[in-house]
Design an enzyme around this catalytic site. Structure first.
Site, mmCIF file in Angstrom:
data_model
loop_
_atom_site.group_PDB
_atom_site.id
_atom_site.type_symbol
_atom_site.label_atom_id
_atom_site.label_comp_id
_atom_site.label_asym_id
_atom_site.label_seq_id
_atom_site.Cartn_x
_atom_site.Cartn_y
_atom_site.Cartn_z
ATOM 1 N N LYS A 67 0.850 -1.185 0.000
ATOM 2 C CA LYS A 67 0.000 0.000 0.000
ATOM 3 C C LYS A 67 0.892 1.244 0.000
ATOM 4 O O LYS A 67 2.080 1.137 0.327
ATOM 5 C CB LYS A 67 -0.924 -0.007 1.226
ATOM 6 N N ASP A 125 -2.171 -6.132 2.784
ATOM 7 C CA ASP A 125 -2.580 -5.287 3.907
ATOM 8 C C ASP A 125 -2.147 -6.029 5.168
ATOM 9 O O ASP A 125 -2.770 -7.007 5.559
ATOM 10 C CB ASP A 125 -4.091 -5.073 3.898
ATOM 11 N N HIS A 126 -1.066 -5.561 5.795
ATOM 12 C CA HIS A 126 -0.502 -6.330 6.907
ATOM 13 C C HIS A 126 -1.456 -6.421 8.094
ATOM 14 O O HIS A 126 -1.319 -7.302 8.938
ATOM 15 C CB HIS A 126 0.843 -5.750 7.349
ATOM 16 N N LYS A 181 -2.964 -10.089 11.213
ATOM 17 C CA LYS A 181 -3.028 -10.177 12.669
ATOM 18 C C LYS A 181 -4.019 -11.259 13.096
ATOM 19 O O LYS A 181 -5.076 -11.431 12.495
ATOM 20 C CB LYS A 181 -3.429 -8.813 13.259
ATOM 21 N N GLU A 230 -2.790 5.758 17.602
ATOM 22 C CA GLU A 230 -1.333 5.666 17.665
ATOM 23 C C GLU A 230 -0.799 6.764 18.574
ATOM 24 O O GLU A 230 -1.304 7.895 18.563
ATOM 25 C CB GLU A 230 -0.722 5.815 16.273
ATOM 26 N N ASP A 285 -3.682 6.890 4.555
ATOM 27 C CA ASP A 285 -2.687 6.009 5.158
ATOM 28 C C ASP A 285 -3.309 4.876 5.962
ATOM 29 O O ASP A 285 -2.775 3.763 5.992
ATOM 30 C CB ASP A 285 -1.764 6.831 6.069
ATOM 31 N N HIS A 305 -6.813 -0.207 5.769
ATOM 32 C CA HIS A 305 -6.925 -1.058 6.960
ATOM 33 C C HIS A 305 -8.331 -1.030 7.558
ATOM 34 O O HIS A 305 -8.943 -2.072 7.799
ATOM 35 C CB HIS A 305 -5.940 -0.599 8.044
#
Length: 508
Positions: free
Chosen positions: A163, A192-193, A197, A231, A250, A255
């Protein structure tokens, strides 16, 4: 291409292959990709017939590249590095220098891949990983096709694209068109990391393997859904990138929209890749793009100023390196979305994400409708908090259900109790990078956790009207929240107009 069951635990080593990482000398490689490959090696999921080629501009020999990675793995590995295991990975590392826009780079890469296939027995299977700035994506896939490196005559050829996939709807469609000219859609793995998860993967298991929840997973019983990605960090050294992105591009467009799709999707006909991705795409297509007046009423943007975080004074966004002192880029965004289908009509989905917030947390809150209060009228109870189901995605991966119970004693006093499950209950496991499952899936040909072209298009159809309005009306109140706080007051007003408040697990 074989389809694989997303719920089946990986049980065999991946297919023999060579992994070519464009941007092989960069941060993503040293911090995430090599540590992830080492973790797969330790888990017995890498094939013996494996090689890794880093491609970048810097002049470097194979041995110099190996020496760099030895130092990096010692710093960034998420588990103790055992020399025999790491030695196998190290000895399979190679390097190719060259410009990404130079056809000679790809000619020499083809020669190197042929030598590696003979030496390591990779069977001609090659996984190309584009760990580069997005400006190079189209160039690299076009050059790979021109050099004949993505033809699948003697083994499979697959391409992982990082991305962001486009900056808006038009650029995403242009990039999809360029990729489609070079590759078959089945060869493309838009990564998409977040989807790697454990808790994210567990959403489907939780919903569809438990008969307790699916009957109440609809507008009759659920009042609203909150999705939060908070974050504590600022932009750090990424000011130049962030000035062209912002939190909507972002974090939210990719996500968070994917998290929303997993929560709201219909049960797929099977857990085969296309069946799952069909249902996720339908959810995003059911979110009507906002009109300009909707954007003004149902979205909020913010930018952090200086403040106190963790007991230390931190600078505002405009004082960060490589950031304009008059920047209008958002570091915080909140919005109210509606999924207009039979299951979710009338149920708002509230999304928020920001930098320099008080804690680092990603969580999904399913808030159920309040019960009638008449039964408890004589107990002097003015309000009963609704039941909530909270999925904690990071940093602690867990799921909890909040319920009411009577405290022991002669009078009726209610107290919230939690029924919870944590991945720690399975025993201590080594920390992961989030890329292990995704790399493994790509090596075995499972596209379930990767974005399809139509899903990317649908996500940009939601985000682009918001970006257009924000781009045409510059914010006059930036910075509008202090670092270390939960964002601008207008975000509280957004959800407050519906009678609710943002839910933070650390404050509950």
């Amino acid at each position: 291409m074989a389809q694989h069951n997303v719920l089946a635990a990986p049980a065999r080593p991946a297919d023999p292959c060579t992994i070519v990482i464009f941007g092989g000398a960069g941060d993503l490689t040293r911090r995430k990709l090599l540590p992830a490959l080492y973790n797969l090696k330790a888990a017995g999921l890498l094939p013996k017939e494996l090689a890794v080629v880093g491609v970048a501009r810097a002049k470097m020999s194979h041995e110099q590249f190996r020496d760099v990675q030895v130092k990096d793995i010692a710093q960034f590995a998420t588990r103790p590095v055992e020399e025999p295991l790491w030695g196998d990975v190290r000895d399979a590392l190679y390097y190719q220098d060259g410009e990404f826009a130079d056809s000679e780079t790809y000619r020499r890469l083809g020669v190197l891949l042929g030598e590696i296939a003979g030496k390591h027995g990779t069977g001609g299977n090659v996984l190309f990983y584009l760990a580069t700035p997005p400006a190079f994506f189209a160039e690299i896939v076009t050059q790979l096709a021109a050099a004949g490196l993505v033809q699948q005559a003697r083994g499979w050829r697959r391409v992982i694209i990082e991305k962001p996939f486009g900056r808006d709807l038009d650029s995403a469609r242009l990039l999809n068109g360029q990729v489609a000219q070079a590759l078959d859609e089945r060869q493309v793995y838009r990564i998409d990391h977040y989807l790697g998860k454990e808790t994210v993967q567990n959403i489907m298991v939780f919903r569809f393997a438990n008969g307790l929840f699916e009957p109440i997973w609809n507008r009759r019983y659920i009042d609203h859904v909150q999705i939060k990605v908070a974050e504590t960090v600022g932009v750090e050294e990424r000011g130049g990138y962030y000035e062209t992105a912002g939190v909507l591009r972002d974090m939210i467009q990719n996500h968070m929209f994917q998290l929303l799709a997993l929560v709201a999707m219909e049960p797929p006909t099977s857990f085969e890749a296309d069946a799952v991705r069909d249902e996720k795409s339908k959810v995003l297509k059911a979110i009507r793009p906002m009109r300009p007046e909707d954007v003004l009423q149902r979205t909020v943007r913010g930018q952090y100023g200086e403040g106190i975080l963790g007991g230390h004074k931190v600078p505002g966004y405009r004082a960060e390196a490589k950031v304009s002192p008059t920047s209008s880029i958002e570091t915080y965004a909140a919005m109210k979305l509606q999924v207009e289908n039979w299951r979710w009509a009338g149920v708002p989905f509230y999304l928020r994400s920001g930098k320099r917030l008080p804690s680092r947390r990603t969580e999904i809150v399913i808030q159920f409708r309040q019960p009638p209060l008449l039964l408890f009228e004589g107990a002097a109870i003015d309000e009963i908090e609704p039941n909530r189901l909270v999925m904690h995605i990071q940093p602690d991966e867990s799921i909890e259900i909040q319920m009411k119970a009577k405290r022991p004693g002669p009078i009726v006093q209610l107290q919230t109790v939690k029924l919870d499950f944590s991945y720690k209950d399975f025993g201590e496991t080594s920390a992961a990078t989030g890329y292990e499952r995704l790399l493994y899936d790509c090596m075995i040909g499972d596209v379930t956790l990767f974005h399809r072209a139509d899903t990317v298009d649908a996500a940009w159809q939601i985000a682009t009207p918001i970006l257009d309005v924000w781009g045409s009306i510059k914010p006059r109140d930036f910075p509008n929240y202090a670092a270390g706080t939960w964002g601008p007051a207008s975000a509280d007003e957004l959800i407050g107009r519906d009678g609710w408040h943002w839910w933070n697990s650390e404050l509950a």
